[in-house]
Design a protein around this motif. Structure first.
Motif, PDB file in Angstrom:
ATOM      1  N   SER A 128     -99.702 -43.553 -97.419  1.00  0.00           N
ATOM      2  CA  SER A 128     -99.200 -44.881 -97.392  1.00  0.00           C
ATOM      3  C   SER A 128     -97.698 -44.837 -97.256  1.00  0.00           C
ATOM      4  N   LEU A 129     -97.199 -43.835 -98.405  1.00  0.00           N
ATOM      5  CA  LEU A 129     -95.545 -43.768 -98.314  1.00  0.00           C
ATOM      6  C   LEU A 129     -95.110 -43.048 -97.077  1.00  0.00           C
ATOM      7  N   SER A 130     -95.903 -42.018 -96.694  1.00  0.00           N
ATOM      8  CA  SER A 130     -95.228 -41.385 -95.209  1.00  0.00           C
ATOM      9  C   SER A 130     -95.266 -42.427 -93.971  1.00  0.00           C
ATOM     10  N   SER A 131     -96.386 -43.308 -94.140  1.00  0.00           N
ATOM     11  CA  SER A 131     -96.560 -44.280 -93.095  1.00  0.00           C
ATOM     12  C   SER A 131     -95.281 -45.338 -93.338  1.00  0.00           C
ATOM     13  N   CYS A 132     -95.087 -45.576 -94.281  1.00  0.00           N
ATOM     14  CA  CYS A 132     -94.011 -46.700 -94.452  1.00  0.00           C
ATOM     15  C   CYS A 132     -92.592 -46.158 -94.205  1.00  0.00           C
ATOM     16  N   ARG A 133     -92.470 -44.859 -94.502  1.00  0.00           N
ATOM     17  CA  ARG A 133     -91.106 -44.161 -94.135  1.00  0.00           C
ATOM     18  C   ARG A 133     -91.028 -44.012 -92.582  1.00  0.00           C
ATOM     19  N   ASP A 134     -92.046 -43.764 -92.153  1.00  0.00           N
ATOM     20  CA  ASP A 134     -92.090 -43.641 -90.681  1.00  0.00           C
ATOM     21  C   ASP A 134     -91.797 -45.042 -89.814  1.00  0.00           C
ATOM     22  N   GLN A 135     -92.430 -46.208 -90.577  1.00  0.00           N
ATOM     23  CA  GLN A 135     -92.233 -47.423 -90.075  1.00  0.00           C
ATOM     24  C   GLN A 135     -90.728 -47.702 -90.266  1.00  0.00           C
ATOM     25  N   LYS A 136     -90.096 -47.551 -91.437  1.00  0.00           N
ATOM     26  CA  LYS A 136     -88.643 -47.828 -91.597  1.00  0.00           C
ATOM     27  C   LYS A 136     -87.590 -47.092 -90.606  1.00  0.00           C
ATOM     28  N   LYS A 137     -88.246 -45.787 -90.153  1.00  0.00           N
ATOM     29  CA  LYS A 137     -87.375 -45.161 -89.364  1.00  0.00           C
ATOM     30  C   LYS A 137     -87.437 -45.846 -87.981  1.00  0.00           C
ATOM     31  N   GLU A 138     -88.569 -46.136 -87.692  1.00  0.00           N
ATOM     32  CA  GLU A 138     -88.842 -47.028 -86.523  1.00  0.00           C
ATOM     33  C   GLU A 138     -87.902 -48.071 -86.144  1.00  0.00           C
ATOM     34  N   GLU A 139     -87.907 -48.845 -87.349  1.00  0.00           N
ATOM     35  CA  GLU A 139     -87.223 -50.299 -87.495  1.00  0.00           C
ATOM     36  C   GLU A 139     -85.736 -49.850 -87.185  1.00  0.00           C
ATOM     37  N   LYS A 140     -85.193 -48.691 -87.886  1.00  0.00           N
ATOM     38  CA  LYS A 140     -83.768 -48.506 -87.984  1.00  0.00           C
ATOM     39  C   LYS A 140     -83.477 -48.033 -86.296  1.00  0.00           C
ATOM     40  N   THR A 141     -84.248 -47.360 -85.989  1.00  0.00           N
ATOM     41  CA  THR A 141     -83.866 -46.852 -84.436  1.00  0.00           C
ATOM     42  C   THR A 141     -84.031 -48.139 -83.429  1.00  0.00           C
ATOM     43  N   GLU A 142     -85.055 -49.131 -83.874  1.00  0.00           N
ATOM     44  CA  GLU A 142     -84.840 -50.223 -82.649  1.00  0.00           C
ATOM     45  C   GLU A 142     -83.574 -51.111 -83.062  1.00  0.00           C
ATOM     46  N   GLU A 143     -83.112 -50.994 -84.255  1.00  0.00           N
ATOM     47  CA  GLU A 143     -81.792 -51.892 -84.784  1.00  0.00           C
ATOM     48  C   GLU A 143     -80.712 -51.162 -84.093  1.00  0.00           C
ATOM     49  N   GLN A 144     -80.670 -49.832 -84.063  1.00  0.00           N
ATOM     50  CA  GLN A 144     -79.447 -49.281 -83.456  1.00  0.00           C
ATOM     51  C   GLN A 144     -79.718 -49.384 -81.823  1.00  0.00           C
ATOM     52  N   ALA A 145     -80.917 -49.345 -81.232  1.00  0.00           N
ATOM     53  CA  ALA A 145     -80.738 -49.674 -79.944  1.00  0.00           C
ATOM     54  C   ALA A 145     -80.356 -51.112 -79.554  1.00  0.00           C
ATOM     55  N   GLU A 146     -80.624 -52.045 -80.321  1.00  0.00           N
ATOM     56  CA  GLU A 146     -80.125 -53.548 -80.060  1.00  0.00           C
ATOM     57  C   GLU A 146     -78.705 -53.656 -80.565  1.00  0.00           C
ATOM     58  N   HIS A 147     -78.133 -52.939 -81.317  1.00  0.00           N
ATOM     59  CA  HIS A 147     -76.669 -52.979 -81.700  1.00  0.00           C
ATOM     60  C   HIS A 147     -76.144 -51.652 -81.758  1.00  0.00           C
ATOM     61  N   PRO A 148     -75.955 -51.052 -80.753  1.00  0.00           N
ATOM     62  CA  PRO A 148     -75.247 -49.992 -80.662  1.00  0.00           C
ATOM     63  C   PRO A 148     -73.724 -49.809 -81.516  1.00  0.00           C
ATOM     64  N   GLU A 149     -73.509 -48.906 -82.286  1.00  0.00           N
ATOM     65  CA  GLU A 149     -72.139 -48.953 -82.926  1.00  0.00           C
ATOM     66  C   GLU A 149     -70.863 -48.708 -81.895  1.00  0.00           C
ATOM     67  N   GLY A 150     -69.975 -49.227 -82.174  1.00  0.00           N
ATOM     68  CA  GLY A 150     -68.822 -49.120 -81.404  1.00  0.00           C
ATOM     69  C   GLY A 150     -68.659 -49.923 -80.123  1.00  0.00           C
ATOM     70  N   GLU A 151     -69.573 -50.518 -79.981  1.00  0.00           N
ATOM     71  CA  GLU A 151     -69.398 -51.704 -78.765  1.00  0.00           C
ATOM     72  C   GLU A 151     -69.344 -52.837 -79.365  1.00  0.00           C
ATOM     73  N   GLU A 152     -68.808 -53.677 -78.688  1.00  0.00           N
ATOM     74  CA  GLU A 152     -68.662 -55.265 -79.239  1.00  0.00           C
ATOM     75  C   GLU A 152     -69.684 -56.182 -78.676  1.00  0.00           C
ATOM     76  N   HIS A 153     -69.988 -57.137 -79.336  1.00  0.00           N
ATOM     77  CA  HIS A 153     -71.072 -57.902 -78.844  1.00  0.00           C
ATOM     78  C   HIS A 153     -70.593 -58.840 -77.756  1.00  0.00           C
ATOM     79  N   PRO A 154     -71.434 -59.086 -76.801  1.00  0.00           N
ATOM     80  CA  PRO A 154     -71.143 -59.899 -75.504  1.00  0.00           C
ATOM     81  C   PRO A 154     -70.852 -61.280 -76.170  1.00  0.00           C
ATOM     82  N   THR A 155     -69.820 -61.805 -75.763  1.00  0.00           N
ATOM     83  CA  THR A 155     -69.433 -63.387 -76.356  1.00  0.00           C
ATOM     84  C   THR A 155     -69.645 -64.084 -75.056  1.00  0.00           C
ATOM     85  N   GLU A 156     -69.676 -65.516 -75.332  1.00  0.00           N
ATOM     86  CA  GLU A 156     -69.756 -66.606 -74.306  1.00  0.00           C
ATOM     87  C   GLU A 156     -68.376 -66.975 -73.949  1.00  0.00           C
TER      88      GLU A 156
END
Length: 73
Positions: free
Chosen positions: A24-52
């Motif tokens: 279960s600990l290994s599963s949680c760790r994998d899930q956290k890594k997955e969330e982190k990579t999704e977060e980085q894909a949504e908000h890549p570092e160094g790029e500004e957010h598109p503004t209206e």
């Protein structure tokens, strides 16, 4: 002999719980890594957010932000 049998069953149960906990600990760790990579894909570092339009102040040449003098009283 009976005590040895109890010790063996207790050890087996504890090993079973240990493997379940480790899994279960290994599963949680994998899930956290997955969330982190999704977060980085949504908000890549160094790029500004598109503004209206109208979201930011329009940039004018030669104009800087005014410096405010803060005087604590």
């Amino acid at each position: 002999m009976n005590r040895l049998k109890e010790l063996k069953s207790f050890t087996l149960v504890m090993l079973l719980f240990g493997f379940i906990a480790a899994g279960s600990l290994s599963s949680c760790r994998d899930q956290k890594k997955e969330e982190k990579t999704e977060e980085q894909a949504e908000h890549p570092e160094g790029e500004e957010h598109p503004t209206e339009e109208g979201d930011e102040h329009p940039a004018q040449e030669g104009e800087e932000h005014p410096v405010k003098d803060s005087v604590s009283g």
